[in-house]
Design an enzyme around this catalytic site. Structure first.
Site, PDB file in Angstrom:
ATOM      1  N   ASN A  84       6.177   6.077  23.202  1.00 14.91           N
ATOM      2  CA  ASN A  84       6.490   5.105  24.225  1.00 14.91           C
ATOM      3  C   ASN A  84       7.950   4.681  24.080  1.00 14.91           C
ATOM      4  O   ASN A  84       8.695   5.227  23.262  1.00 14.91           O
ATOM      5  CB  ASN A  84       5.530   3.918  24.117  1.00 14.91           C
ATOM      6  CG  ASN A  84       5.135   3.384  25.471  1.00 14.91           C
ATOM      7  OD1 ASN A  84       5.983   3.122  26.313  1.00 14.91           O
ATOM      8  ND2 ASN A  84       3.837   3.211  25.676  1.00 14.91           N
ATOM      9  N   HIS A 114      19.809   3.069   1.131  1.00 13.40           N
ATOM     10  CA  HIS A 114      21.112   2.823   0.525  1.00 13.40           C
ATOM     11  C   HIS A 114      20.946   2.277  -0.884  1.00 13.40           C
ATOM     12  O   HIS A 114      19.950   1.624  -1.192  1.00 13.40           O
ATOM     13  CB  HIS A 114      21.905   1.824   1.381  1.00 13.40           C
ATOM     14  CG  HIS A 114      22.077   2.274   2.795  1.00 13.40           C
ATOM     15  ND1 HIS A 114      23.063   3.145   3.169  1.00 13.40           N
ATOM     16  CD2 HIS A 114      21.361   2.000   3.911  1.00 13.40           C
ATOM     17  CE1 HIS A 114      22.953   3.381   4.467  1.00 13.40           C
ATOM     18  NE2 HIS A 114      21.922   2.692   4.942  1.00 13.40           N
ATOM     19  N   GLY A 141       2.386  -0.694  18.074  1.00 14.49           N
ATOM     20  CA  GLY A 141       3.676  -1.222  18.493  1.00 14.49           C
ATOM     21  C   GLY A 141       4.440  -1.897  17.362  1.00 14.49           C
ATOM     22  O   GLY A 141       3.876  -2.613  16.545  1.00 14.49           O
ATOM     23  N   LYS A 179      -1.149  -1.632   4.231  1.00 15.83           N
ATOM     24  CA  LYS A 179      -2.196  -1.246   3.278  1.00 15.83           C
ATOM     25  C   LYS A 179      -3.425  -0.791   4.038  1.00 15.83           C
ATOM     26  O   LYS A 179      -3.720  -1.277   5.137  1.00 15.83           O
ATOM     27  CB  LYS A 179      -2.576  -2.440   2.396  1.00 15.83           C
ATOM     28  CG  LYS A 179      -1.465  -2.905   1.498  1.00 15.83           C
ATOM     29  CD  LYS A 179      -1.894  -4.078   0.660  1.00 15.83           C
ATOM     30  CE  LYS A 179      -0.704  -4.531  -0.186  1.00 15.83           C
ATOM     31  NZ  LYS A 179      -0.948  -5.787  -0.860  1.00 15.83           N
ATOM     32  N   ARG A 182      -9.583  -0.161   5.797  1.00 17.65           N
ATOM     33  CA  ARG A 182     -10.915   0.446   5.833  1.00 17.65           C
ATOM     34  C   ARG A 182     -10.810   1.901   6.229  1.00 17.65           C
ATOM     35  O   ARG A 182      -9.811   2.332   6.817  1.00 17.65           O
ATOM     36  CB  ARG A 182     -11.832  -0.298   6.787  1.00 17.65           C
ATOM     37  CG  ARG A 182     -11.482  -0.150   8.260  1.00 17.65           C
ATOM     38  CD  ARG A 182     -12.523  -0.866   9.115  1.00 17.65           C
ATOM     39  NE  ARG A 182     -12.286  -0.701  10.530  1.00 17.65           N
ATOM     40  CZ  ARG A 182     -12.691   0.333  11.266  1.00 17.65           C
ATOM     41  NH1 ARG A 182     -13.333   1.341  10.703  1.00 17.65           N
ATOM     42  NH2 ARG A 182     -12.454   0.380  12.565  1.00 17.65           N
TER      43      ARG A 182
END
Length: 195
Positions: A84, A114, A141, A179, A182
């Site tokens: 998108n 860096h 998003g 993380k 499930r």
């Protein structure tokens, strides 16, 4: 060894002042500029530019403008790839997307990093680690993916996540840092999304 060779070997390299790399980035910027200023109906020219810019594409892919990248030639997209608006890929290292990858608006994939110390950072040195995304992945998003990350296949990354570590296949992952919350199971096929 050239600065480009160092970049490709995941070593510290001169990103800011090396003329060869600056010229390659300028070429990519020119193609991105042209792409981002085409009319939406100019689909044939859009495809032509992306095939020139990107390292490897399959037949069915769509990248909505605006799109930005550093080099382009380090980006590979699989079949049925969709991104998108406002995708940014800093492809100083290889960025590989599998088949059936969907990317929501305002996402970034950053292979560049860096040094922590300001002396080397101010001297223009950086490193680049590859990013790999498997098949059948949905990136929500505003997701940001950091250098060296691998996202497995059949994964959903929740919107707004910052992915700093590998995400295993068949999982839903979310957060900052991202993380696994499930696994994806057969029960997910039973979910009704009607309101």
């Amino acid at each position: 060894m050239t600065e480009k060779e160092k970049m490709q070997r995941q070593m510290l390299y001169d990103a800011n002042y090396n003329q060869e790399l600056k010229a390659e980035r300028l070429h990519a910027k020119e193609l991105c500029y042209e792409y981002n200023h085409l009319r939406p109906t100019e689909e044939t020219r859009q495809k032509e530019i992306m095939k020139e810019l990107l390292g490897k594409t399959k037949e069915s892919f769509e990248i909505l403008a605006p799109f930005f990248c550093d080099y382009g030639y380090n980006i590979e997209v699989g079949e049925n790839f969709f991104s998108n608006y406002n995708l940014v890929i800093l492809d100083c290292a290889k960025v590989t997307f599998g088949d059936n990858v969907f990317i929501a608006p305002n996402c970034g994939f950053y292979t560049a990093g860096h040094p922590i110390d300001f002396e080397r950072r101010n001297a223009g040195l950086e490193y680049a680690y590859p990013i790999t995304v498997g098949d059948n992945v949905w990136i929500g998003g505003g997701v940001q993916v950091m250098p060296g990350v691998t996202i497995g296949s059949n994964v959903v990354i929740g919107g707004g996540s910052v992915v700093v570590k590998d995400i295993p296949s068949n999982s839903v992952a979310v957060g900052n840092p991202c993380k696994v919350i499930r696994p994806i199971t057969e029960n997910d096929k039973k979910t009704q999304w009607d309101r």
